[in-house]
Scaffold this motif. Structure first.
Motif, PDB file in Angstrom:
ATOM      1  N   GLN A  31     -10.370  15.175  -0.535  1.00  0.00           N
ATOM      2  CA  GLN A  31      -9.094  14.473  -0.628  1.00  0.00           C
ATOM      3  C   GLN A  31      -9.186  13.423  -1.730  1.00  0.00           C
ATOM      4  O   GLN A  31     -10.250  12.862  -1.970  1.00  0.00           O
ATOM      5  CB  GLN A  31      -8.774  13.776   0.700  1.00  0.00           C
ATOM      6  N   ALA A  32      -8.103  13.150  -2.387  1.00  0.00           N
ATOM      7  CA  ALA A  32      -8.006  12.064  -3.360  1.00  0.00           C
ATOM      8  C   ALA A  32      -6.938  11.093  -2.863  1.00  0.00           C
ATOM      9  O   ALA A  32      -5.933  11.503  -2.292  1.00  0.00           O
ATOM     10  CB  ALA A  32      -7.622  12.589  -4.735  1.00  0.00           C
ATOM     11  N   SER A  33      -7.187   9.790  -3.051  1.00  0.00           N
ATOM     12  CA  SER A  33      -6.192   8.810  -2.615  1.00  0.00           C
ATOM     13  C   SER A  33      -6.209   7.611  -3.551  1.00  0.00           C
ATOM     14  O   SER A  33      -7.168   7.401  -4.284  1.00  0.00           O
ATOM     15  CB  SER A  33      -6.469   8.368  -1.176  1.00  0.00           C
ATOM     16  N   ALA A  34      -5.152   6.843  -3.519  1.00  0.00           N
ATOM     17  CA  ALA A  34      -5.054   5.603  -4.292  1.00  0.00           C
ATOM     18  C   ALA A  34      -4.112   4.678  -3.555  1.00  0.00           C
ATOM     19  O   ALA A  34      -3.189   5.133  -2.861  1.00  0.00           O
ATOM     20  CB  ALA A  34      -4.524   5.881  -5.692  1.00  0.00           C
ATOM     21  N   ASN A  35      -4.340   3.392  -3.680  1.00  0.00           N
ATOM     22  CA  ASN A  35      -3.452   2.394  -3.105  1.00  0.00           C
ATOM     23  C   ASN A  35      -2.765   1.659  -4.249  1.00  0.00           C
ATOM     24  O   ASN A  35      -3.403   1.349  -5.253  1.00  0.00           O
ATOM     25  CB  ASN A  35      -4.227   1.376  -2.262  1.00  0.00           C
ATOM     26  N   ILE A  36      -1.510   1.375  -4.088  1.00  0.00           N
ATOM     27  CA  ILE A  36      -0.765   0.606  -5.069  1.00  0.00           C
ATOM     28  C   ILE A  36      -0.401  -0.718  -4.407  1.00  0.00           C
ATOM     29  O   ILE A  36       0.262  -0.727  -3.370  1.00  0.00           O
ATOM     30  CB  ILE A  36       0.516   1.341  -5.521  1.00  0.00           C
ATOM     31  N   ASN A  37      -0.869  -1.819  -4.999  1.00  0.00           N
ATOM     32  CA  ASN A  37      -0.537  -3.137  -4.468  1.00  0.00           C
ATOM     33  C   ASN A  37       0.726  -3.657  -5.128  1.00  0.00           C
ATOM     34  O   ASN A  37       1.034  -3.304  -6.268  1.00  0.00           O
ATOM     35  CB  ASN A  37      -1.672  -4.129  -4.739  1.00  0.00           C
ATOM     36  N   GLN A  38       1.404  -4.489  -4.406  1.00  0.00           N
ATOM     37  CA  GLN A  38       2.570  -5.177  -4.952  1.00  0.00           C
ATOM     38  C   GLN A  38       2.093  -6.045  -6.118  1.00  0.00           C
ATOM     39  O   GLN A  38       1.037  -6.671  -6.045  1.00  0.00           O
ATOM     40  CB  GLN A  38       3.171  -6.042  -3.849  1.00  0.00           C
ATOM     41  N   SER A  39       2.834  -6.080  -7.191  1.00  0.00           N
ATOM     42  CA  SER A  39       2.494  -6.945  -8.321  1.00  0.00           C
ATOM     43  C   SER A  39       2.586  -8.406  -7.892  1.00  0.00           C
ATOM     44  O   SER A  39       3.371  -8.753  -7.015  1.00  0.00           O
ATOM     45  CB  SER A  39       3.458  -6.726  -9.483  1.00  0.00           C
ATOM     46  N   VAL A  40       1.779  -9.234  -8.531  1.00  0.00           N
ATOM     47  CA  VAL A  40       1.876 -10.667  -8.269  1.00  0.00           C
ATOM     48  C   VAL A  40       3.078 -11.199  -9.044  1.00  0.00           C
ATOM     49  O   VAL A  40       3.231 -10.919 -10.229  1.00  0.00           O
ATOM     50  CB  VAL A  40       0.602 -11.405  -8.733  1.00  0.00           C
ATOM     51  N   THR A  41       3.917 -11.951  -8.381  1.00  0.00           N
ATOM     52  CA  THR A  41       5.017 -12.637  -9.045  1.00  0.00           C
ATOM     53  C   THR A  41       4.759 -14.136  -8.956  1.00  0.00           C
ATOM     54  O   THR A  41       4.116 -14.609  -8.017  1.00  0.00           O
ATOM     55  CB  THR A  41       6.384 -12.304  -8.421  1.00  0.00           C
ATOM     56  N   VAL A  42       5.244 -14.867  -9.934  1.00  0.00           N
ATOM     57  CA  VAL A  42       5.048 -16.318  -9.974  1.00  0.00           C
ATOM     58  C   VAL A  42       6.408 -16.973 -10.110  1.00  0.00           C
ATOM     59  O   VAL A  42       7.213 -16.589 -10.965  1.00  0.00           O
ATOM     60  CB  VAL A  42       4.145 -16.725 -11.157  1.00  0.00           C
ATOM     61  N   VAL A  43       6.632 -17.979  -9.277  1.00  0.00           N
ATOM     62  CA  VAL A  43       7.876 -18.738  -9.322  1.00  0.00           C
ATOM     63  C   VAL A  43       7.529 -20.205  -9.523  1.00  0.00           C
ATOM     64  O   VAL A  43       6.630 -20.737  -8.862  1.00  0.00           O
ATOM     65  CB  VAL A  43       8.673 -18.566  -8.006  1.00  0.00           C
ATOM     66  N   LYS A  44       8.222 -20.856 -10.460  1.00  0.00           N
ATOM     67  CA  LYS A  44       8.057 -22.301 -10.662  1.00  0.00           C
ATOM     68  C   LYS A  44       8.873 -23.022  -9.605  1.00  0.00           C
ATOM     69  O   LYS A  44      10.080 -22.800  -9.481  1.00  0.00           O
ATOM     70  CB  LYS A  44       8.512 -22.713 -12.059  1.00  0.00           C
ATOM     71  N   THR A  91       4.360 -20.958  -7.097  1.00  0.00           N
ATOM     72  CA  THR A  91       3.996 -20.121  -5.957  1.00  0.00           C
ATOM     73  C   THR A  91       3.807 -18.687  -6.421  1.00  0.00           C
ATOM     74  O   THR A  91       4.677 -18.124  -7.094  1.00  0.00           O
ATOM     75  CB  THR A  91       5.072 -20.171  -4.848  1.00  0.00           C
ATOM     76  N   ALA A  92       2.656 -18.135  -6.047  1.00  0.00           N
ATOM     77  CA  ALA A  92       2.353 -16.725  -6.319  1.00  0.00           C
ATOM     78  C   ALA A  92       2.691 -15.930  -5.065  1.00  0.00           C
ATOM     79  O   ALA A  92       2.417 -16.371  -3.948  1.00  0.00           O
ATOM     80  CB  ALA A  92       0.874 -16.552  -6.649  1.00  0.00           C
ATOM     81  N   THR A  93       3.288 -14.764  -5.257  1.00  0.00           N
ATOM     82  CA  THR A  93       3.598 -13.870  -4.147  1.00  0.00           C
ATOM     83  C   THR A  93       3.056 -12.492  -4.486  1.00  0.00           C
ATOM     84  O   THR A  93       3.223 -12.009  -5.606  1.00  0.00           O
ATOM     85  CB  THR A  93       5.125 -13.784  -3.923  1.00  0.00           C
ATOM     86  N   GLY A  94       2.397 -11.873  -3.500  1.00  0.00           N
ATOM     87  CA  GLY A  94       1.815 -10.550  -3.712  1.00  0.00           C
ATOM     88  C   GLY A  94       1.379  -9.938  -2.399  1.00  0.00           C
ATOM     89  O   GLY A  94       1.919 -10.259  -1.333  1.00  0.00           O
ATOM     90  N   THR A  95       0.384  -9.080  -2.461  1.00  0.00           N
ATOM     91  CA  THR A  95      -0.124  -8.392  -1.272  1.00  0.00           C
ATOM     92  C   THR A  95      -0.916  -9.375  -0.418  1.00  0.00           C
ATOM     93  O   THR A  95      -1.850 -10.013  -0.908  1.00  0.00           O
ATOM     94  CB  THR A  95      -1.012  -7.204  -1.689  1.00  0.00           C
ATOM     95  N   PRO A  96      -0.541  -9.529   0.859  1.00  0.00           N
ATOM     96  CA  PRO A  96      -1.217 -10.492   1.727  1.00  0.00           C
ATOM     97  C   PRO A  96      -2.736 -10.321   1.734  1.00  0.00           C
ATOM     98  O   PRO A  96      -3.255  -9.200   1.682  1.00  0.00           O
ATOM     99  CB  PRO A  96      -0.635 -10.204   3.112  1.00  0.00           C
ATOM    100  N   LEU A  97      -3.408 -11.469   1.773  1.00  0.00           N
ATOM    101  CA  LEU A  97      -4.856 -11.588   1.930  1.00  0.00           C
ATOM    102  C   LEU A  97      -5.675 -11.136   0.731  1.00  0.00           C
ATOM    103  O   LEU A  97      -6.898 -11.107   0.809  1.00  0.00           O
ATOM    104  CB  LEU A  97      -5.327 -10.881   3.207  1.00  0.00           C
TER     105      LEU A  97
END
Length: 171
Positions: A31-44, A91-97
């Motif tokens: 099997q082949a697999s990959a995970n795609i994480n949410q991009s990090v976004t930055v808000v001032k 504030t950075a927002t992305g994949t938890p942990l």
């Protein structure tokens, strides 16, 4: 006679080696697999604000602490007379942990007087803690940024503005 007997035993072993059947090939699927994480976004959340000064007769340096927003005079005879000194906040927002890192694209900028060409130097950007942090369970991490400003002797009155950038990315 014993030598003949030994030869007779060796012969069947040798002939059986000539009739060995090859092993059957087997196959399996992987099997082949990959995970795609949410991009990090930055808000001032807030801009870096040093406050209001009366210039002196020599260069003066003030440093804004990113942890508590205190403005401390490092040297010179300019006087801080108020305003609302405060660190910048992002504030950075992305994949938890997941772990993120903040970097600043430069460590020195010049802010320019509105309607003029006079400048003041802002440098030594500092963060309120380690650059590397883990996003919390909600997928957020907040950074505060302070720095140092140099007020020149007899600095021209006015409002001075400039921009600096930060980058927050997975680490």
């Amino acid at each position: 006679m014993s030598s003949i007997w030994r030869a007779g035993i060796a012969l069947p072993v040798a002939t059986s080696a000539l009739f060995v059947q090859p092993a059957q090939a087997q196959s399996a699927n992987g099997q082949a697999s990959a995970n795609i994480n949410q991009s990090v976004t930055v808000v001032k959340n807030a801009d870096l604000e040093f406050g209001t000064f009366v210039p002196g007769t020599v260069r003066s340096v003030f440093r804004l602490n990113p942890n508590n927003g205190n403005l401390n005079q490092r040297n010179g005879d300019a006087v801080a007379i108020g305003g609302a000194p405060a660190p910048a906040s992002f504030t950075a927002t992305g994949t938890p942990l997941l772990r993120v890192r903040i970097t600043s694209g430069q460590n020195r900028i010049f802010i320019v007087r509105d309607g003029g060409t006079e400048t003041m130097r802002v440098n030594r950007f500092r963060f309120d803690g380690p650059r590397n942090r883990f996003l919390n369970a909600a997928g957020e991490a907040t950074y505060r940024v302070g720095g140092q400003i140099r007020v020149r002797p007899n600095q021209a009155p006015g409002t001075y503005r400039g921009a600096f950038n930060v980058t927050i990315d997975y680490f």
